[in-house]
Design an enzyme around this catalytic site. Structure first.
Site, PDB file in Angstrom:
ATOM      1  N   ASP A 153      -9.905  -5.362  -3.968  1.00 58.37           N
ATOM      2  CA  ASP A 153      -9.384  -4.263  -3.094  1.00 58.37           C
ATOM      3  C   ASP A 153      -9.857  -2.991  -3.555  1.00 58.37           C
ATOM      4  O   ASP A 153      -9.740  -2.355  -4.452  1.00 58.37           O
ATOM      5  CB  ASP A 153      -7.772  -4.295  -3.629  1.00 58.37           C
ATOM      6  CG  ASP A 153      -6.682  -3.485  -2.814  1.00 58.37           C
ATOM      7  OD1 ASP A 153      -7.643  -2.455  -2.193  1.00 58.37           O
ATOM      8  OD2 ASP A 153      -5.570  -3.818  -2.655  1.00 58.37           O
TER       9      ASP A 153
ATOM     10  N   SER B 272       0.797  -1.204   0.001  1.00 55.77           N
ATOM     11  CA  SER B 272      -0.107  -0.096   0.161  1.00 55.77           C
ATOM     12  C   SER B 272       0.877   1.000   0.029  1.00 55.77           C
ATOM     13  O   SER B 272       1.582   1.422  -0.921  1.00 55.77           O
ATOM     14  CB  SER B 272      -0.831  -0.046   1.194  1.00 55.77           C
ATOM     15  OG  SER B 272      -1.659   1.009   1.231  1.00 55.77           O
TER      16      SER B 272
ATOM     17  N   HIS C 257      -7.653  -5.182   0.405  1.00 57.52           N
ATOM     18  CA  HIS C 257      -6.489  -4.631   0.683  1.00 57.52           C
ATOM     19  C   HIS C 257      -5.430  -5.068   1.889  1.00 57.52           C
ATOM     20  O   HIS C 257      -4.402  -4.929   1.684  1.00 57.52           O
ATOM     21  CB  HIS C 257      -6.761  -3.249   0.693  1.00 57.52           C
ATOM     22  CG  HIS C 257      -5.701  -2.178   0.748  1.00 57.52           C
ATOM     23  ND1 HIS C 257      -5.200  -1.780  -0.540  1.00 57.52           N
ATOM     24  CD2 HIS C 257      -5.043  -1.432   1.436  1.00 57.52           C
ATOM     25  CE1 HIS C 257      -4.261  -0.934  -0.277  1.00 57.52           C
ATOM     26  NE2 HIS C 257      -3.888  -0.764   0.847  1.00 57.52           N
TER      27      HIS C 257
END
Ligand SMILES: *[C@@H]1O[C@H](CO)[C@@H](O)[C@H](O)[C@H]1NC(C)=O
Ligand SMILES: *[C@@H]1O[C@H](CO)[C@@H](O)[C@H](O)[C@H]1NC(C)=O
Length: 400
Positions: free
Chosen positions: A345, A171, A376
């Site tokens: 996600d 991320s 995610h």
């Protein structure tokens, strides 16, 4: 954008306090957690060019000892793990040894280093600024890329006497990396390969409606925080951890409600979330960042571009020599890149990931996780992250 998320996370935690758990892990910090599971651990402090004091955590070898001992320095390739937004090095340790990436990589023979971005619980110090001052929080992932990553990468390479390392980001750990190499392309020869798990650059297709609404209003919220002298966002909080410990018992109804709140941001996937780890995860998340980091993502949602921070036209003109913030130059990110992404996600939407992959000059593998509900946070905490992400990751890592 901060206020709503703040209330939202507080709500999540209140729900968890009412439930319960006698999990002793929620009291442990990262080095204690690593020790508890039988691995060697080191903490290192690195000072950036602009004075931030960052903590690196290292697992120099696996739990079965330092196999190949005398060869160790040259023998074990360094792998650097960089956490995502509001997280810390703890994100790589939120499961038992055979399921968490930091342990798996150490047992597979790598020298594992974990970064902590400026402003989080482990990197909340500076040579001259105090965390209580506004100046301390004057950063976003732009500075994490420009200052933090070169400092820690140079440190790891100097300490291990290697010339290159493998980088794994989740991320925001990928956003920082793209900001880093697009502003310091000369570092490309220090990166063996980069793994982008749930990679985030452009964010305009994010499917979380909560986030979109907040992003739309972020200026108002930012002004409100400014008035309240709040520059830090969701720091580590001991009180919350204590209450979690005291009020928890292992029953799952209310935890499911709280999970649904998390899933609204990240994508729904109940089967992959191990509820036993929820209290530990909540005691290590959120770990804090700057309001400006949140604002930077909000700008990305609003503009549909992957740019440096927008300070307003006048300040932009002084800083960048142009009225609008410049776009990051992804064509300068000239290292082999392996992208891992998934259909469910909400934050790294497939359209944004496809755009990213088309901009990067050297994507060697573009890997869609073969489980459509993967979200995610499953990339770090999913029950089957080993099968869907870490096993293929280690297989590819051996090639580079
Ligand atoms: C912050 O760093 C300084 C050194 O610059 C050190 O003296 C101090 O103890 C550190 N503070 C914390 C809370 O770690
Ligand atoms: C969930 O975590 C607990 C504690 O580490 C572990 O014993 C259990 O096997 C995990 N459940 C699954 C389905 O992996």
């Amino acid at each position: 954008m901060s206020l709503c998320i703040y209330y939202f996370v507080v709500l999540v935690m209140v729900v968890v306090w009412v439930q319960g758990n006698d999990n002793p892990d929620i009291y442990l910090d990262v080095p204690e957690l690593i020790k508890k599971y039988g691995y060697p651990v080191e903490s290192h402090q690195v000072v950036t060019e602009d004075g931030f004091i960052l903590t690196l955590h290292r697992i120099p070898h696996g739990r079965h000892g330092d196999i190949g001992g005398e060869n160790r320095v040259q023998g074990r390739h360094p792998v650097f793990l960089q956490h995502g937004l509001l997280s810390s090095s703890a994100c790589w340790l939120m499961a038992e040894p055979d399921k968490a990436l930091a342990y798996i990589a150490a047992d597979a023979g790598y020298d594992v280093w974990m970064g902590n971005a400026r402003g989080n619980h482990y990197s909340r110090n500076h040579t001259s600024l105090q965390p209580s001052s506004k100046e301390f929080w004057d950063f976003s992932y732009d500075e994490m890329g420009y200052y933090d990553l070169p400092a820690v990468i140079d440190y790891v390479l100097a300490t291990t006497e290697h010339s290159k390392l493998a980088y794994v980001g989740h991320s925001m750990g990928t956003t920082m990396f793209f900001a880093f190499l697009s502003s310091r392309p000369e570092y490309a020869n220090k990166i063996r390969v980069m793994f982008g798990l749930a990679p985030v650059a452009r964010v305009d297709h994010t499917r979380s409606t909560v986030l979109r609404d907040i992003a739309y209003r972020y200026r108002t919220l930012e002004d409100l925080f400014e008035v309240l002298h709040g520059y830090e966002f969701l720091p580590h909080n001991e009180l919350v951890i204590k209450w979690t410990e005291e009020l928890c018992t292992p029953e799952h109804t209310k935890e499911l409600i709280c999970l649904s709140a998390i899933f609204r941001l990240t994508g729904f996937d109940y089967p992959q979330f191990n509820l036993t780890w929820l209290p530990t995860i909540l005691s290590h998340t959120p770990e804090g960042t700057s309001i400006r980091t949140m604002a930077h993502y909000a700008q990305g949602i609003n503009t549909g571009k992957f740019c440096r921070f927008d300070f307003g036209w006048l300040h932009n003109l002084c800083r960048y020599g142009q009225i609008t913030p410049p776009e990051y130059s992804l064509s300068d990110v000239k290292v082999p890149i392996v992208l891992f992404w998934s259909k469910n996600d909400y934050l790294a939407d497939t359209q944004d990931v496809s755009w990213l992959a088309s901009q990067l000059p050297h994507v060697v593998i573009n890997y869609e996780v073969p489980y459509p509900k993967f979200n995610h946070i499953d990339f770090v905490w999913g029950i089957d992250a080993l099968k869907y992400v870490y096993k293929p990751l280690l297989k590819y890592l051996a090639f580079f």
